[in-house]
Design a protein around this motif. Structure first.
Motif, PDB file in Angstrom:
ATOM      1  N   TYR A 147     111.213  67.503  25.317  1.00  0.00           N
ATOM      2  CA  TYR A 147     110.978  68.923  25.142  1.00  0.00           C
ATOM      3  C   TYR A 147     112.226  69.581  24.574  1.00  0.00           C
ATOM      4  CZ  TYR A 147     113.707  69.519  29.422  1.00  0.00           C
ATOM      5  OH  TYR A 147     114.710  69.498  30.357  1.00  0.00           O
TER       6      TYR A 147
ATOM      7  N   LEU B  15     104.739  64.134  29.485  1.00  0.00           N
ATOM      8  CA  LEU B  15     105.766  64.746  28.654  1.00  0.00           C
ATOM      9  C   LEU B  15     106.774  63.693  28.192  1.00  0.00           C
ATOM     10  CD1 LEU B  15     106.912  67.452  27.558  1.00  0.00           C
ATOM     11  CD2 LEU B  15     108.258  67.590  29.663  1.00  0.00           C
TER      12      LEU B  15
ATOM     13  N   PHE C 271      98.689  73.977  21.504  1.00  0.00           N
ATOM     14  CA  PHE C 271      98.754  72.580  21.089  1.00  0.00           C
ATOM     15  C   PHE C 271      98.394  72.409  19.620  1.00  0.00           C
ATOM     16  CE2 PHE C 271      99.323  70.065  24.936  1.00  0.00           C
ATOM     17  CZ  PHE C 271      99.067  70.981  25.937  1.00  0.00           C
ATOM     18  N   GLY C 272      99.019  71.398  19.004  1.00  0.00           N
ATOM     19  CA  GLY C 272      98.570  70.932  17.706  1.00  0.00           C
ATOM     20  C   GLY C 272      97.327  70.071  17.878  1.00  0.00           C
ATOM     21  N   GLU C 273      96.756  69.650  16.754  1.00  0.00           N
ATOM     22  CA  GLU C 273      95.496  68.918  16.794  1.00  0.00           C
ATOM     23  C   GLU C 273      95.654  67.455  17.188  1.00  0.00           C
ATOM     24  OE1 GLU C 273      93.453  72.018  16.721  1.00  0.00           O
ATOM     25  OE2 GLU C 273      92.341  70.135  16.540  1.00  0.00           O
TER      26      GLU C 273
ATOM     27  N   TYR D 261     103.833  65.503  23.993  1.00  0.00           N
ATOM     28  CA  TYR D 261     103.090  64.807  25.038  1.00  0.00           C
ATOM     29  C   TYR D 261     102.370  63.601  24.442  1.00  0.00           C
ATOM     30  CZ  TYR D 261     103.355  68.860  28.232  1.00  0.00           C
ATOM     31  OH  TYR D 261     103.775  69.875  29.062  1.00  0.00           O
TER      32      TYR D 261
ATOM     33  N   GLU E 258     101.868  80.018  28.431  1.00  0.00           N
ATOM     34  CA  GLU E 258     100.747  79.290  27.882  1.00  0.00           C
ATOM     35  C   GLU E 258     101.236  78.344  26.795  1.00  0.00           C
ATOM     36  OE1 GLU E 258      97.957  81.949  26.168  1.00  0.00           O
ATOM     37  OE2 GLU E 258      96.990  80.397  24.959  1.00  0.00           O
ATOM     38  N   LEU E 259     100.690  77.140  26.783  1.00  0.00           N
ATOM     39  CA  LEU E 259     101.013  76.166  25.741  1.00  0.00           C
ATOM     40  C   LEU E 259      99.989  76.241  24.625  1.00  0.00           C
ATOM     41  CD1 LEU E 259     101.967  72.944  27.731  1.00  0.00           C
ATOM     42  CD2 LEU E 259     103.481  74.594  26.674  1.00  0.00           C
TER      43      LEU E 259
ATOM     44  N   GLY F 173      92.371  58.086  30.999  1.00  0.00           N
ATOM     45  CA  GLY F 173      92.497  57.966  32.449  1.00  0.00           C
ATOM     46  C   GLY F 173      93.788  58.507  33.024  1.00  0.00           C
ATOM     47  N   LEU F 174      94.664  58.989  32.156  1.00  0.00           N
ATOM     48  CA  LEU F 174      95.933  59.547  32.616  1.00  0.00           C
ATOM     49  C   LEU F 174      96.056  60.996  32.165  1.00  0.00           C
ATOM     50  CD1 LEU F 174      98.397  56.639  31.739  1.00  0.00           C
ATOM     51  CD2 LEU F 174      97.340  57.127  33.950  1.00  0.00           C
ATOM     52  N   GLY F 175      96.833  61.756  32.908  1.00  0.00           N
ATOM     53  CA  GLY F 175      97.132  63.110  32.472  1.00  0.00           C
ATOM     54  C   GLY F 175      98.097  63.099  31.301  1.00  0.00           C
ATOM     55  N   LEU F 176      98.214  64.233  30.645  1.00  0.00           N
ATOM     56  CA  LEU F 176      99.229  64.377  29.602  1.00  0.00           C
ATOM     57  C   LEU F 176     100.606  64.078  30.197  1.00  0.00           C
ATOM     58  CD1 LEU F 176      97.914  67.697  28.045  1.00  0.00           C
ATOM     59  CD2 LEU F 176      98.161  65.545  26.815  1.00  0.00           C
TER      60      LEU F 176
ATOM     61  N   GLN G 192      98.814  61.317  25.364  1.00  0.00           N
ATOM     62  CA  GLN G 192      97.600  61.343  26.181  1.00  0.00           C
ATOM     63  C   GLN G 192      96.918  60.001  26.085  1.00  0.00           C
ATOM     64  OE1 GLN G 192      94.346  64.102  25.117  1.00  0.00           O
ATOM     65  NE2 GLN G 192      94.180  64.625  27.290  1.00  0.00           N
TER      66      GLN G 192
ATOM     67  N   PHE H 164     100.415  64.741  21.215  1.00  0.00           N
ATOM     68  CA  PHE H 164     100.228  66.170  21.020  1.00  0.00           C
ATOM     69  C   PHE H 164     101.580  66.875  21.038  1.00  0.00           C
ATOM     70  CE2 PHE H 164      95.761  66.874  20.955  1.00  0.00           C
ATOM     71  CZ  PHE H 164      95.191  65.875  21.740  1.00  0.00           C
TER      72      PHE H 164
END
Lengths: 109, 115
Positions: B48, B45, B106-108, B35, B103-104, B40-43, B37, B90
């Motif tokens: 995958y 994709l 996530f890495g840092e 993803y 459930e996802l 102001g925007l969602g994650l 990020q 991410f």
């Protein structure tokens, strides 16, 4: 189109209760997720709802109404560490997640 | 317990350069995701992979490529970076199978700046 709407920012007081709303439009529906993201960190899973109703998990609860395309996250007994962004995400018919931009929650003493 | 490891954590890159963001998970999860990020925007994709050996395009795949040679690794490559690819990236994984949303994890994140 597919869309997730949630407020950009909310402010609440330590010890109080806050409700963060989310409305969704997805092509098909396979559940609604809430994630917490502290500034500069990775999102972490909070809850998943696929059936109507309230799911309670400690101080956090999540509600879903599929007929209204609506969910909320309820945080009780707010603590300063709850200051974070809360991300709403809907799973579409292909099980892909559509993400909202997140609600930044500011907790004041 | 490592979970998901991303590298580098942060990188400044000249436009036109090639860059690979690395992602490794030790949870034996089937599905992995990249993803981006932006404020102001969602994650969103990018790409995958539902299982080793398969990949798919997400919402914003242009300018990016991925590979999934094994279960653990899912690198993201920018063939020729452009300033609009400045973002936080991410990597995430999920134990979900192809027809289930789990459930996802996530890495840092990798903060990339393209000048």
């Amino acid at each position: 189109g597919q869309n997730i709407d949630q407020p950009t920012e909310m402010t609440a007081t330590e010890g109080a209760i806050v409700q963060i709303n989310c409305t969704y439009q997805t092509s098909g529906f396979n559940g609604l997720f809430w994630y917490q993201q502290h500034a500069g960190e990775a999102p972490t899973f909070l809850s998943y709802n696929v059936l109507d109703g309230l799911e309670e998990k400690g101080r956090f609860s999540s509600f879903l109404s599929r007929s209204k395309g609506y969910s909320y996250l309820l945080l009780k007994e707010l603590q300063m560490k709850d200051s974070a962004s809360y991300l709403c995400a809907g799973a579409d018919s292909n099980y892909q997640l559509i993400w909202g931009a997140g609600t930044k929650l500011i907790i004041k003493p | 317990i490592a979970g998901i490891t991303q590298a580098p954590t942060s990188q400044i890159l000249a436009a036109g350069r090639r860059m690979t963001l690395r992602c490794t998970q030790d949870m034996r999860h089937n599905a992995m995701y990249w993803y981006r990020q932006d404020l102001g925007l969602g994650l969103r994709l990018i790409h995958y992979s539902n299982t080793a050996g398969t990949t798919g395009k997400g919402e914003v795949p242009d300018g990016y490529s991925v590979s999934r040679a094994n279960t653990d690794d899912f690198p993201l490559t920018l063939a020729s970076a452009v300033p609009s690819q400045t973002s936080v990236y991410f990597c995430a994984s999920s134990p979900a199978s192809e027809m289930n949303t789990g459930e996802l994890f996530f890495g840092e994140g990798s903060r990339l700046t393209v000048l």
